[in-house]
Design an enzyme around this catalytic site. Structure first.
Site, short mmCIF file in Angstrom:
data_model
loop_
_atom_site.label_atom_id
_atom_site.label_comp_id
_atom_site.label_asym_id
_atom_site.label_seq_id
_atom_site.Cartn_x
_atom_site.Cartn_y
_atom_site.Cartn_z
N GLU A 1 38.67 59.13 62.45
CA GLU A 1 37.90 59.07 61.19
C GLU A 1 38.81 58.62 60.06
O GLU A 1 39.97 59.04 59.97
CB GLU A 1 37.34 60.45 60.79
CG GLU A 1 36.13 60.90 61.55
CD GLU A 1 35.59 62.25 61.10
OE1 GLU A 1 35.66 62.56 59.89
OE2 GLU A 1 35.11 62.99 61.96
N GLU B 1 38.19 68.43 64.31
CA GLU B 1 38.72 69.13 63.13
C GLU B 1 38.59 70.65 63.23
O GLU B 1 37.92 71.30 62.41
CB GLU B 1 38.03 68.63 61.87
CG GLU B 1 38.36 67.19 61.57
CD GLU B 1 37.89 66.75 60.17
OE1 GLU B 1 37.15 67.50 59.52
OE2 GLU B 1 38.30 65.66 59.75
#
Ligand code: BGP
Length: 486
Positions: free
Chosen positions: A387, A170
């Site tokens: 995720e 991320e």
């Protein structure tokens, strides 16, 4: 849903769960580990929820056998974890700490003994503190050789045992939280510095991918991106245009570089006009073009909804504060950042069709399908969901946790993923966030995601006992039937 029957998951689909080093390991100064920027940041008063730190976390470092045994019992096919750079190279660029490497070797060996595919994240936010101090962290290109050395160390050590590798977790979240919203280290509010650091990380990412392809020809590598589709609030063409703009600012700015090796021209032009574009040399362009990921990791929690800026000013202060404090995926500029080119282009708003979690994150399983479709269609890379999960307050009652709400959430998302596969999206696997309860960066131990309850809270580490929740047994069944029951 418009299909009579959905395609089945492929036989070798990787049903997994994920974690990150700082959030689970603890042992923050053991066996030669150096400090990371998170070790320092969490110790400074006021930075984290109730002052929680990863000093002990859930003590995975000392309980790795027990944790992997629980994964094996669950039937997990893959486990995504990250390596703490400062455990392997304490000052980030000097000598390798063999004891640190040995810990990850032990973890990988245990996983393989139990037929669990290791998925190794190289960087999940815990930069060695020494590199922050010496080079200003990701603020300087001098950090790239250090990152390359760290990658080389990991590639050489684990190339025969780890097939799937994630470069950066991320990048969109940790650059904006660190350099724009001052919610993560290095706690800066400077958009120009954010874009500059982000570019340097892009160069580090490309360097790592090229090195990997040289040293680990049989492996696969890619970044994990926090992706959310962007919806216009209404059919007003001005809102649709706002969504096109937001999609460039929130998604394309990163994904185009990863997958096409170049920045989207519309947004680059806006940043140049505002004087906040990164410095991109001709050599940089060649490097970015040369590195091709083998897959794209997608972290999906929710998307975002925007409208045109009808009032010519950002949405009200209270709402923004709420957004940025709890939700790293909404990049709505604050009033004090009015120089940002986004301000006149789009405003983030709540989606009236969606429920929210206790932390205000929208619950949007259909958006998951939209996300997978959009990304796959645009970049044609196999996708690996690295995720997806629900953060909630779980209660231990009579030694049990009945987290039916988590089962509902996950079941809906797995179903829409199956629909996306039926649509034609090529998927490697799905890692739920997270395997067990872990430390949430900014929400302590209160916001839980795990299949396994860990008996500790923000004030006390208690006995750290592992207790499988109802969702653990649900996922066990799901894996056993390869998702056929969904
Ligand atoms: C992602 C991170 C994870 C994890 C997750 C949940 O952004 O990659 O490390 O923290 O979000 O976030 P939170 O704990 O803030 O709810």
């Amino acid at each position: 849903m418009y299909y009579q029957k959905l395609d089945e998951f492929q036989k070798n689909f990787l049903w997994g769960a994920a974690s990150a080093a700082y959030q689970i390991e603890g042992a923050y100064q053991e066996d030669g580990k150096g400090l990371s920027i998170w070790d320092e940041y969490a110790h400074q008063p006021g930075n984290t929820f109730k002052g929680t730190t990863g000093d002990v976390a859930i003590d995975h470092y000392h309980r790795v056998e027990e944790d992997v045994a629980l994964m094996a019992k669950m039937g997990l096919k893959a486990y995504r974890f990250s390596v703490a750079w400062s455990r392997v190279i304490p000052d980030g660029e000097g000598d390798v700490n063999e004891a640190g490497l040995a810990f990850y070797r032990k973890l990988i060996t245990l996983l393989k003994q139990n037929q669990i595919e290791p998925v190794l994240t190289i960087y999940h936010w815990d930069l060695p503190l020494a590199l922050q101090k010496k080079y200003n962290g990701w603020g300087s290109r001098e950090i790239i050789p250090a990152f390359e050395k760290y990658c080389r160390t990991l590639f050489s050590a684990f190339k025969d045992d780890v097939k799937y590798w994630v470069t950066f977790n991320e990048q969109n979240v940790f650059t904006s939280m660190g350099y724009r919203w001052a919610q993560h280290p290095p706690k800066v509010t400077d958009i120009k510095r954010m874009y500059a650091a982000n570019h340097i990380i892009n160069l580090a990412n490309a360097t790592a991918i090229n090195l990997f392809h040289e040293l680990v020809p049989n492996g696969q590598i890619g970044p994990s991106f926090g992706y959310g589709p962007v919806y216009p609030l209404t059919g007003d063409p001005n809102d649709v245009l706002a969504a096109v703009n937001a999609n460039d600012f929130n998604n394309n700015w990163w994904l185009d570089v990863y997958c096409r090796g170049e920045y989207p021209y519309f947004m680059l032009k806006q940043l140049q006009k505002a004087g906040i574009a990164p410095e991109i040399t001709a050599d940089d362009q060649v490097l970015l073009k040369s590195a091709k990921p083998d897959f794209l990791g997608i972290n999906y929690y929710h998307g975002g909804t925007v409208q045109t800026n009808r009032l010519q000013k950002p949405v009200k202060e209270a709402e923004q504060k709420d957004f940025s404090a709890t939700d790293p995926y909404l990049m709505q500029p604050k009033a004090d950042q009015a120089q940002s080119p986004e301000v006149p282009m789009f405003n983030s708003v709540s989606n009236p069709y969606l429920d929210k979690t206790a932390w205000g994150w929208e619950i949007d399983p259909v958006g998951f399908r939209v996300a997978l479709r959009q990304v796959y269609e645009k970049y044609r890379l196999p996708l690996f969901v690295t995720e997806n999960g629900l953060g909630a307050v779980d209660e231990l009652v009579d030694g049990k946790v009945d987290d039916q709400y988590r089962i509902d959430y996950l079941a809906q998302h797995v179903k829409t993923m199956k629909e996306a596969i039926t649509d034609g999206v090529e998927m490697i696997g799905y890692c739920a966030w997270s395997f067990s309860d872990i430390l949430s960066w900014l929400n302590g131990y209160k916001k839980r995601y795990g299949f396994v309850y860990v008996n500790r809270d923000d004030d006390s580490q208690k006995d750290l006992k592992r207790i499988p929740k109802a969702s653990y047994y649900w996922y066990q069944q799901l894996i056993a039937q390869n998702g056929a029951q969904i």
